[in-house]
Motif scaffolding. Structure first.
Motif, short mmCIF file in Angstrom:
data_model
loop_
_atom_site.label_atom_id
_atom_site.label_comp_id
_atom_site.label_asym_id
_atom_site.label_seq_id
_atom_site.Cartn_x
_atom_site.Cartn_y
_atom_site.Cartn_z
N ALA A 152 0.89 -1.25 -0.05
CA ALA A 152 0.04 -0.09 0.02
C ALA A 152 0.80 1.00 -0.14
N THR A 153 0.15 2.48 0.13
CA THR A 153 1.05 3.48 -0.02
C THR A 153 2.20 3.67 0.89
N PRO A 154 2.07 3.29 2.33
CA PRO A 154 3.19 3.38 3.09
C PRO A 154 4.59 2.72 2.70
N GLU A 155 4.28 1.77 2.12
CA GLU A 155 5.36 1.00 1.61
C GLU A 155 5.89 1.56 0.35
N TYR A 156 5.17 2.02 -0.58
CA TYR A 156 5.88 2.49 -1.81
C TYR A 156 6.28 3.86 -1.64
N MET A 157 5.67 4.73 -0.73
CA MET A 157 6.08 6.12 -0.58
C MET A 157 7.52 6.02 0.12
N PHE A 158 7.73 5.06 1.07
CA PHE A 158 9.02 4.86 1.78
C PHE A 158 9.99 4.57 0.89
N ARG A 159 9.77 3.52 -0.02
CA ARG A 159 10.54 2.89 -1.04
C ARG A 159 10.86 4.16 -1.94
N TYR A 160 10.03 4.95 -2.43
CA TYR A 160 10.46 5.94 -3.33
C TYR A 160 11.17 7.16 -2.61
N LEU A 161 11.14 7.28 -1.45
CA LEU A 161 11.90 8.28 -0.80
C LEU A 161 13.34 7.92 -0.40
N LEU A 162 13.31 6.48 -0.18
CA LEU A 162 14.67 5.96 0.00
C LEU A 162 15.31 6.33 -1.40
N PHE A 332 6.78 1.22 -8.98
CA PHE A 332 7.36 0.12 -7.84
C PHE A 332 6.04 -0.94 -8.31
N ALA A 333 4.89 -0.67 -8.33
CA ALA A 333 3.82 -1.59 -8.35
C ALA A 333 2.43 -1.22 -9.41
#
Length: 349
Positions: A152-162, A332-333
């Motif tokens: 969901a958004t928490p995972e993909y936003m965190f991946r994006y920021l990293l 990412f997805a």
């Protein structure tokens, strides 16, 4: 209260919250009685709020249904997006709250069955920890971060920021090296806060109400990194204006949007009023959330409101923000939004 009992109590609270925010539960919260009897000849419009934080600004509408004009509006509570979606597709519910990517996927894969009418909630993700040394994303190198909301958004936003900050993400299931960050999804969302409080884990990315409850229960837990601020900094460096990203949207069935747009606009006007009132009256709004069984007790709802990023942004105005978020999912997805950006018909005018 002993530390053991305190952790057990917090774990129980978060099990409830995770059921509300992520799992969606199995039980439909049922109909909320209308404050007025249906008018002869008026069309009945069924609107659903979700249990939990996304339902908070809707509580005002449950209490003040007479302010919504143009039809007989019936308000319902459902346990989660997975319960609401089939009701929308079957025509049992005419409008409700969904995550943006879910709305986009349904639009693309189901012949435009849903349209997005407005953004109702923006980013409210934080990395929480007891570690005082963490002040930036780069400080997480070599560490393992538990993330609530896999897929969901928490995972993909965190991946994006990293990734955007040049930080390598360790291969799933492997330990991080000195220059990478490992993402861990092994701890259920319901148990992340208790695990952090007990010292089982040290770092977690969580949405509201998790961060508010965790920091309330233990003063040593802090919001070390605000993911919205990190997102805003990246956009500013890229010459973009967006300072945050959508988390929840108000959607409507295509049939309602096309055949009765004036009724949908009446609902939207009332929803905007509800958001504005909620922001100005957190204590009273918290009481309404509990009164109408929207999944949070009044004191918790009241504390969540200032951190919940509740907004009302009409769909066409919010389109740039939505498309920026969808672009992250495409990286990412892509299947999570249906593989492509939604077309013009997705945005109610």
């Amino acid at each position: 209260m002993s530390k053991y009992n305190r952790v057990l109590m917090v774990s129980a609270v978060f099990m409830l919250m995770a059921t509300i925010v992520f799992a969606g539960g199995k039980k439909d919260g049922g109909d909320v009685p209308s404050s007025e009897a249906p008018s002869a000849g008026n069309r009945t419009i069924n609107v659903a709020a979700l249990n939990g934080p996304s339902g908070i600004p809707m509580a005002y509408l449950f209490e003040n249904q007479s302010q919504v004009s143009g039809a007989d509006f019936q308000f319902h509570v459902v346990a989660g997006a997975d319960v609401l979606l089939p009701k929308l597709l079957k025509g049992e519910i005419d409008a409700g709250i969904l995550p943006p990517n879910v709305a986009a996927k349904v639009f693309t894969k189901n012949n435009g069955a849903l349209v997005v009418a407005a953004v109702m909630g923006q980013g409210m993700l934080n990395l929480i920890t007891k570690d005082d040394s963490i002040v930036s994303l780069s400080d997480l190198k070599g560490k393992t971060v538990n993330v609530a909301g896999q897929g969901a958004t928490p995972e993909y936003m965190f991946r994006y920021l990293l990734k955007a900050n040049g930080i390598t993400i360790a291969t799933d299931g492997t330990a991080p090296d000195a220059d990478s960050v490992a993402l861990d999804f092994s701890v259920p969302a319901a148990e992340i806060a208790a695990a952090l409080l007990s010292g089982k884990i040290q770092y977690a990315v969580v949405p509201e109400p998790f961060s508010t409850v965790a920091t309330t229960k233990d003063a040593s837990v802090r919001r070390a990194i605000n993911l919205q601020q990190e997102y805003a900094a990246l956009n500013k460096a890229a010459g973009k204006d967006s300072e945050t990203f959508p988390m929840t949207v108000l959607v409507a069935r295509k049939e309602l949007a096309e055949k009765s747009p004036e009724i949908l606009r009446s609902l939207l006007a009332s929803a905007k009023n509800a958001v504005d009132w909620t922001a100005s009256n957190p204590s009273e709004a918290g009481k309404l959330v509990e009164t109408h069984t929207l999944g949070l007790q009044a004191p918790i709802a009241t504390k969540v409101i200032p951190n919940g990023a509740y907004v009302f942004i009409p769909a066409t105005e919010a389109r740039p923000q939505l498309e920026e978020l969808f672009s992250i999912f495409l990286d990412f997805a892509p299947d999570a939004i249906g593989g492509v950006l939604p077309t013009d018909g997705f945005y109610f005018e």
